[in-house]
Motif scaffolding. Sequence first.
Motif, PDB file in Angstrom:
ATOM      1  N   ASN A   1       0.856  -1.192   0.000  1.00 22.23           N
ATOM      2  CA  ASN A   1       0.000   0.000   0.000  1.00 22.23           C
ATOM      3  C   ASN A   1       0.886   1.234   0.000  1.00 22.23           C
ATOM      4  O   ASN A   1       1.724   1.408   0.888  1.00 22.23           O
ATOM      5  N   ILE A   2       0.677   2.128  -0.966  1.00 21.76           N
ATOM      6  CA  ILE A   2       1.624   3.202  -1.240  1.00 21.76           C
ATOM      7  C   ILE A   2       0.947   4.565  -1.192  1.00 21.76           C
ATOM      8  O   ILE A   2      -0.080   4.781  -1.840  1.00 21.76           O
ATOM      9  N   LEU A   3       1.546   5.494  -0.440  1.00 24.86           N
ATOM     10  CA  LEU A   3       1.139   6.892  -0.432  1.00 24.86           C
ATOM     11  C   LEU A   3       1.961   7.645  -1.461  1.00 24.86           C
ATOM     12  O   LEU A   3       3.197   7.570  -1.450  1.00 24.86           O
ATOM     13  N   VAL A   4       1.288   8.365  -2.358  1.00 21.62           N
ATOM     14  CA  VAL A   4       1.981   9.222  -3.316  1.00 21.62           C
ATOM     15  C   VAL A   4       2.350  10.522  -2.608  1.00 21.62           C
ATOM     16  O   VAL A   4       1.492  11.182  -2.014  1.00 21.62           O
ATOM     17  N   THR A   5       3.635  10.871  -2.650  1.00 24.90           N
ATOM     18  CA  THR A   5       4.120  12.088  -2.005  1.00 24.90           C
ATOM     19  C   THR A   5       4.678  13.049  -3.052  1.00 24.90           C
ATOM     20  O   THR A   5       4.816  12.696  -4.224  1.00 24.90           O
ATOM     21  N   GLU A   6       5.030  14.234  -2.623  1.00 24.66           N
ATOM     22  CA  GLU A   6       5.642  15.211  -3.531  1.00 24.66           C
ATOM     23  C   GLU A   6       6.944  14.675  -4.116  1.00 24.66           C
ATOM     24  O   GLU A   6       7.301  14.998  -5.250  1.00 24.66           O
ATOM     25  N   ASN A   7       7.628  13.826  -3.341  1.00 22.09           N
ATOM     26  CA  ASN A   7       8.936  13.334  -3.767  1.00 22.09           C
ATOM     27  C   ASN A   7       8.896  11.933  -4.355  1.00 22.09           C
ATOM     28  O   ASN A   7       9.944  11.404  -4.727  1.00 22.09           O
ATOM     29  N   GLY A   8       7.722  11.307  -4.414  1.00 25.68           N
ATOM     30  CA  GLY A   8       7.653   9.955  -4.967  1.00 25.68           C
ATOM     31  C   GLY A   8       6.656   9.097  -4.222  1.00 25.68           C
ATOM     32  O   GLY A   8       5.445   9.321  -4.298  1.00 25.68           O
ATOM     33  N   ALA A   9       7.168   8.098  -3.467  1.00 25.73           N
ATOM     34  CA  ALA A   9       6.294   7.116  -2.837  1.00 25.73           C
ATOM     35  C   ALA A   9       6.718   6.857  -1.404  1.00 25.73           C
ATOM     36  O   ALA A   9       7.913   6.838  -1.071  1.00 25.73           O
ATOM     37  N   ASP A  10       5.735   6.645  -0.552  1.00 25.93           N
ATOM     38  CA  ASP A  10       5.930   6.257   0.840  1.00 25.93           C
ATOM     39  C   ASP A  10       5.220   4.919   1.035  1.00 25.93           C
ATOM     40  O   ASP A  10       3.981   4.852   0.927  1.00 25.93           O
ATOM     41  N   ASN A  11       5.976   3.867   1.271  1.00 28.11           N
ATOM     42  CA  ASN A  11       5.404   2.536   1.391  1.00 28.11           C
ATOM     43  C   ASN A  11       4.818   2.375   2.796  1.00 28.11           C
ATOM     44  O   ASN A  11       5.555   2.284   3.781  1.00 28.11           O
ATOM     45  N   LEU A  12       3.492   2.323   2.903  1.00 23.80           N
ATOM     46  CA  LEU A  12       2.819   2.189   4.199  1.00 23.80           C
ATOM     47  C   LEU A  12       2.916   0.788   4.755  1.00 23.80           C
ATOM     48  O   LEU A  12       2.666   0.585   5.953  1.00 23.80           O
TER      49      LEU A  12
END
Length: 432
Positions: free
Chosen positions: A419-430
């Motif tokens: 499950n991945i959060l889209v961030t300003e810098n790319g991706a944050d793997n939750l």
Amino acid sequence: MLTTFYQQQREHIASVSRAYQQCMADHQLDSLAIYSGHADNHFADDHATSFQSYGHFIHWIGMADVQHSWLVIQPEQRPQLFLYAPADFWHLPTQLPEEPWVAEFDVHLCSDKITPPLSGRAAIIGDVMGLTSATQLAQKATLNPEALIRALDEQRMDKTAYEVACLREANRLAVAGHQAANAAFLGASAELDIQLAYLGASRQREMEVPYQNIIGLNQHAGVLHYQRYDVTAPKQRYSLLVDAGKRFRGYCADITRTYAGPDAPSEFGDLITAMHGLKDTLIGQIAPGVSFFSLHEQMHQGLADILVAHHLYEGSAESAVESGVTRAFCPHGLGHSLGIQVHDVAGLMQPDGTPSPAPSSHPALRLTRTLRPGMVVTIEPGLYFIPMLLAPLRNKALPINWPLVDTLSVCGGIRIEDNILVTENGADNLTQ
């Protein structure tokens, strides 16, 4: 920690309130009522089905099991929460927690089922057609106006800090369940035992899971939505696929892992490692402005490379994609939007509410959006040995290594999902 979380929740409610106020102004509404929903009995029975509250109701109060209740929104006024809480010695009445967010609402505890107070130009959203008061409600308000619901769905695409915190906690608890499931698999358990281990470690009842957990041993791992749990362990343990989630305050985790068993062909473990690598590569491509469909196409290209590298396909990777071979080995989409619903709303529409359906070449794709910061999506590449999908290819002059396919078919398939959060810098793997 809790102080920060509670503050995030209050800020979330304020953000949702502002969005609703703007949406009501755009649609010229004086009042809007959201119905939580209710469980229906099975036909000719007095036993009810499992239940979860309406997503737009959960968006406000973060409770997934509230029935027969209403939230009424009016311009420049505090939201009114009419909570159905009858005096009942058969069941535990619904109760609000002693948490700061409750103070953001005017709460009315109702011993009877009510119709919501509405004024002026009004709308009602939720599953109200089964109510005895449905006709009366339709005379007072517009029921489920499509344009309004599309606008509210779009608001849920961008997650607040509170929502991300909920999704992260749901993932943490789900990961504990997956670890327990793998341990049960190593202990030679049956599918039902693995399911029970998952539920215990993730701290939930079966009726509380956000979707029916998939616990598939051996060839059952190749049934995409496998819906049963064998009560006897198989004699050979080739593989385990666990696709299982967890809710936290109404927000869903959706994680999949595949494990090789002691009786699996050696090639199967290598394929699992390769699919983990493909999943990580795709996550690395996530960024604002990226088309999710382009990521889906990259999945097929990466899958073709795996098929060639592991001698399942003895032609070029390009021909594996062009001839439809990769679609036979992976018939589903790369992933979907995630939030209050596992397959969350607005995945197949543009920001202005116009439809954005899956292309005919990939009809199972559940997300066609261009990614932007705040979206949460799943990334779930798959590789399956499904007889009914592979059978038509046997009659074609394709360089598929059928002896190896047949050897691996006892393992069913592989799916890896984060499950991945889209961030300003790319991706944050939750999930990690």
